[in-house]
Write a protein that holds these residues in place. Structure first.
Motif, PDB file in Angstrom:
ATOM      1  N   ASP A 292      -4.302   2.116   5.266  1.00 34.02           N
ATOM      2  CA  ASP A 292      -5.018   2.451   3.564  1.00 34.02           C
ATOM      3  C   ASP A 292      -3.891   2.510   2.945  1.00 34.02           C
ATOM      4  N   ALA A 293      -2.962   3.056   2.664  1.00 33.48           N
ATOM      5  CA  ALA A 293      -1.861   3.531   2.453  1.00 33.48           C
ATOM      6  C   ALA A 293      -0.950   2.491   1.934  1.00 33.48           C
ATOM      7  N   GLU A 294      -0.442   1.639   3.110  1.00 29.46           N
ATOM      8  CA  GLU A 294       0.156   0.534   3.279  1.00 29.46           C
ATOM      9  C   GLU A 294      -0.044  -0.315   2.416  1.00 29.46           C
ATOM     10  N   TYR A 295      -1.010  -0.697   3.243  1.00 30.84           N
ATOM     11  CA  TYR A 295      -1.652  -2.682   2.371  1.00 30.84           C
ATOM     12  C   TYR A 295      -1.848  -2.668   1.018  1.00 30.84           C
ATOM     13  N   PRO A 296      -1.522  -1.968   0.134  1.00 32.68           N
ATOM     14  CA  PRO A 296      -1.664  -2.160  -1.258  1.00 32.68           C
ATOM     15  C   PRO A 296      -0.462  -2.319  -1.837  1.00 32.68           C
ATOM     16  N   LYS A 297       0.655  -2.223  -1.074  1.00 32.90           N
ATOM     17  CA  LYS A 297       1.686  -2.321  -1.658  1.00 32.90           C
ATOM     18  C   LYS A 297       2.131  -3.497  -1.365  1.00 32.90           C
TER      19      LYS A 297
ATOM     20  N   LEU B 255       8.269  -6.472   5.409  1.00 35.52           N
ATOM     21  CA  LEU B 255       6.995  -7.480   5.092  1.00 35.52           C
ATOM     22  C   LEU B 255       7.455  -7.783   3.675  1.00 35.52           C
ATOM     23  N   ARG B 256       7.982  -8.338   3.176  1.00 36.50           N
ATOM     24  CA  ARG B 256       7.376  -8.489   1.549  1.00 36.50           C
ATOM     25  C   ARG B 256       6.837  -9.690   1.004  1.00 36.50           C
ATOM     26  N   PHE B 257       5.891  -9.386   0.340  1.00 35.66           N
ATOM     27  CA  PHE B 257       5.031  -9.904  -0.431  1.00 35.66           C
ATOM     28  C   PHE B 257       5.165 -10.051  -2.223  1.00 35.66           C
TER      29      PHE B 257
ATOM     30  N   GLU C 289      -1.397 -15.036  -7.382  1.00 34.67           N
ATOM     31  CA  GLU C 289      -1.555 -13.657  -6.760  1.00 34.67           C
ATOM     32  C   GLU C 289      -2.402 -13.297  -6.349  1.00 34.67           C
ATOM     33  N   TRP C 290      -3.367 -14.790  -5.667  1.00 39.09           N
ATOM     34  CA  TRP C 290      -4.696 -14.731  -5.025  1.00 39.09           C
ATOM     35  C   TRP C 290      -4.269 -15.584  -4.259  1.00 39.09           C
ATOM     36  N   ILE C 291      -2.522 -15.932  -3.300  1.00 38.96           N
ATOM     37  CA  ILE C 291      -2.256 -16.425  -2.141  1.00 38.96           C
ATOM     38  C   ILE C 291      -1.261 -15.090  -1.521  1.00 38.96           C
ATOM     39  N   ARG C 292      -0.739 -14.259  -2.662  1.00 36.70           N
ATOM     40  CA  ARG C 292      -0.005 -12.804  -2.095  1.00 36.70           C
ATOM     41  C   ARG C 292      -1.503 -11.659  -1.392  1.00 36.70           C
ATOM     42  N   GLU C 293      -2.648 -12.371  -1.855  1.00 31.74           N
ATOM     43  CA  GLU C 293      -3.449 -11.443  -1.688  1.00 31.74           C
ATOM     44  C   GLU C 293      -3.929 -12.052  -0.179  1.00 31.74           C
ATOM     45  N   SER C 294      -3.706 -12.637   0.191  1.00 33.67           N
ATOM     46  CA  SER C 294      -4.789 -14.065   1.344  1.00 33.67           C
ATOM     47  C   SER C 294      -3.718 -13.275   2.195  1.00 33.67           C
ATOM     48  N   ALA C 295      -2.728 -13.778   1.817  1.00 38.16           N
ATOM     49  CA  ALA C 295      -1.081 -13.515   2.844  1.00 38.16           C
ATOM     50  C   ALA C 295      -1.450 -12.163   3.338  1.00 38.16           C
ATOM     51  N   LYS C 296      -1.597 -11.199   2.753  1.00 35.37           N
ATOM     52  CA  LYS C 296      -1.482  -9.609   3.187  1.00 35.37           C
ATOM     53  C   LYS C 296      -3.015  -9.664   4.121  1.00 35.37           C
ATOM     54  N   ARG C 297      -3.992 -10.360   4.016  1.00 39.10           N
ATOM     55  CA  ARG C 297      -4.248  -9.998   4.803  1.00 39.10           C
ATOM     56  C   ARG C 297      -4.633 -10.726   5.769  1.00 39.10           C
ATOM     57  N   TRP C 298      -4.252 -11.510   5.594  1.00 39.23           N
ATOM     58  CA  TRP C 298      -3.687 -12.552   7.149  1.00 39.23           C
ATOM     59  C   TRP C 298      -2.353 -12.242   8.169  1.00 39.23           C
TER      60      TRP C 298
END
Length: 596
Positions: free
Chosen positions: A118-123, A141-143, A149-158
């Motif tokens: 919960d704390a790390e995911y938004p970073k 892991l660097r995003f 932005e939509w690719i960055r957020e999808s990469a986080k979820r992935w």
């Protein structure tokens, strides 16, 4: 008892400020909040018992914070602290200072409960230890380098999905880099994909053209395309981006042709030197010798070997020893049989490690920043010591050049030796804990190429002692296959049969009178033994008046003398400058069954 009076002791301590700076942390003069943050960081480090924090290295930072009027370490993020510390004149131990501030910020976040997904995911930069992952080669892991932005957020979820399903941080980081490279393509070419529907097949084709120039090496390009393909495939499968174009996929035809895998096994000339006791005994530390012997004699990967648990030995009901390890690539436990000598070396290392770290969990612990003995040695550290050992032993290649050995080559050497000694492929697959037959078949292919090369170089003679050469041209591969099949179907104790396939042999086991017979120097002992037996048989037949038997065996005797003479002259180098040539150079090599 000889001690100075207390007043004198206090005065001496006040005069010797270097003692205070060296042996104690002096936090006087700091704001109360900053002092408590530093105190808490020091206490957490002590509780972790992972490394020592020396006052002489940290006090220059503390005095610098005092001069700058810092109120709290949380005034700046870590990146800003790193830049600020680098600009402070005369500040030594900069890496130690940055590491301490980084740890303090992590401890404070943990104290406030700001850890976990919960704390790390938004970073945009994930610190993996904050989500409870074990220490690996990859710490973050660097995003932040991925656009849009939509690719960055999808990469986080992935990446979160991959880590949650058991993928290693190293593999996840490698695939994330493939997505980052696609972001570089968009930035450098000016292409815009502001919404998922804009990422269609034409954009993919443009990317394939761009990456073919940016990454000319086909192996690197295949890895990057594979990582990006996995990302796109996951988006399509889970419908994370419903508007994504169906053409946003990488197909098998989009990959460059895979180059042929090269032989990575060590030449026997070099491998034999690495296994000599006189060389192994020159390792400066016994742990590196034991680790090297494990790699040489089990073929497990160096990453698995360096992370072996302290209790890695198993025994069956007969007392046979087995090495138990974690196959990190396949994410499963595995066992492999080992010999008694290696088991004894491992047991000795276990006793040594338990004396240093009674509660430690690994067989090869780091010697620094590892007070509990739970951190295994680093891969780069072992490679460094291996390189130094090879240089100190003076190990060289067959051409006299200094040897260069990668630890993973021990695995290839082990597998190739198994194949060469006739171990079935399915057994080799189990010993190496492969998940498919593909890699094991690669070793078998390389082994067959080596056998063919050695066969081509070998001196081959027929029953008359005439040298026979391999055929060249279009039939070369086919003749080699035919001869290989013949050697399997017509196994001989003293040579090879070149009889065409599916043809009846009229010589009835009398191969030494057969024109299809070939032999090499490796069978010299058998020929000499048979010559002695044949001569005795001829003499006995003459004595008993068996002329026909004597006549048949005299032909065998003549052929054996021709074969032995030719092979021995070749083996001894009869054409050298110091001895007259006795071989039949005047006779033309004859063609036998498609071979000259």
């Amino acid at each position: 008892m000889g001690e100075p009076p207390i007043d004198q002791f206090v005065a001496d301590c006040a005069a010797r400020t270097d003692v205070v700076n060296t042996d104690t942390y002096d936090l006087r003069g700091l704001p109360a909040g900053l002092a408590r943050e530093i105190q808490y960081g020091l206490q957490c480090r002590a509780d972790e018992n992972r490394l020592k924090t020396q006052p002489r290295r940290l006090m220059p930072l503390i005095r610098s914070l005092e001069r700058q009027g810092t109120v709290s370490l949380r005034e700046h993020p870590l990146d800003e602290w790193t830049s600020m510390i680098a600009e402070i004149p005369g500040l030594g131990w900069q890496s130690t200072s940055v590491a301490f501030i980084r740890d303090c910020l992590d401890y404070l976040e943990r104290l406030e409960g700001r850890v976990g997904w919960d704390a790390e995911y938004p970073k945009d930069i994930w610190r993996l230890k904050n989500i409870g992952l074990p220490r690996e080669r990859v710490a973050t892991l660097r995003f932040d380098r991925i656009q849009p932005e939509w690719i960055r957020e999808s990469a986080k979820r992935w990446c979160r999905w991959r880590l949650s399903t058991g993928s290693s941080a190293t593999a996840t980081a490698a695939n994330l880099f493939a997505v980052t490279r696609f972001g570089q393509f968009l930035e450098r070419t000016g292409r815009q994909v502001p919404v998922p529907s804009a990422l269609d097949r034409p954009v993919i084709e443009d990317y394939l053209a761009w990456v073919s120039i940016e990454c000319p090496d086909p192996c690197t390009r295949r890895k990057d395309l594979g990582g990006f393909a996995s990302f796109l495939r996951t988006l399509q499968q889970h419908r994370w981006e419903p508007g994504l174009s169906p053409g946003a996929m990488i197909f098998n035809e989009d990959y460059p042709d895979a180059p042929d895998l090269k032989e990575k096994a060590l030449p026997e000339f070099l491998a034999a030197q690495l296994e000599l006791e006189s060389n192994l005994s020159r390792f400066r530390e016994p742990r590196f010798r034991v680790l090297t012997e494990i790699l040489q004699r089990t073929g497990i990967r160096v990453g698995d070997a360096r992370r072996l648990g302290i209790d890695c030995l198993d025994h069956d009901q007969h007392g046979a020893a087995y090495l138990r390890y974690r196959n990190h690539k396949m994410r499963r436990d595995a066992r492999t049989p080992i010999d008694d000598a290696l088991a004894g070396s491992i047991a000795a290392e276990q006793r040594r490690v338990r004396q240093l770290h009674p509660t430690g969990s690994v067989l090869f612990p780091m010697t620094r920043n590892n007070l509990d003995g739970d951190r295994p040695i680093d891969r780069a550290l072992y490679a460094k010591y291996l390189k130094e050992w090879i240089r100190e032993c003076g190990i060289r290649t067959a051409t006299g050049d200094p040897a260069h050995v990668h630890p993973h080559q021990f695995r290839h050497t082990y597998a190739t030796r198994l194949i060469n000694t006739g171990v079935p492929q399915h057994v080799v697959k189990k010993l190496l804990d492969h998940d498919s037959d593909t890699m094991t078949a690669h070793y078998a292919r390389l082994s067959m190429e080596t056998v063919r090369e050695e066969w081509s170089k070998a001196t081959k003679v027929n029953i008359a002692g005439h040298e026979v050469h391999e055929v060249d041209g279009e039939l070369a591969d086919a003749v080699w296959l035919k001869n290989s099949l013949s050697r399997v179907k017509m196994a001989l104790p003293n040579g090879f049969c070149t009889l065409p396939l599916q043809q009846t042999c009229e010589y009835a086991n009398a191969c030494l009178t057969c024109p299809m017979f070939l032999t090499t120097t490796e069978f010299l002992p058998q020929h000499k033994s048979q010559l002695t037996e044949t001569q005795a048989l001829v003499q006995s037949a003459r004595q008993h008046g068996h002329e026909r038997v004597a006549e048949m065996n005299e032909k065998v005797e003549r052929n054996l003398l021709n074969i032995i003479g030719s092979l021995e002259s070749k083996k001894a180098g009869c054409c050298g400058p110091d001895s007259p040539c006795q071989c039949r150079q005047s006779e033309e090599p004859r063609e036998v069954n498609g071979a000259r």
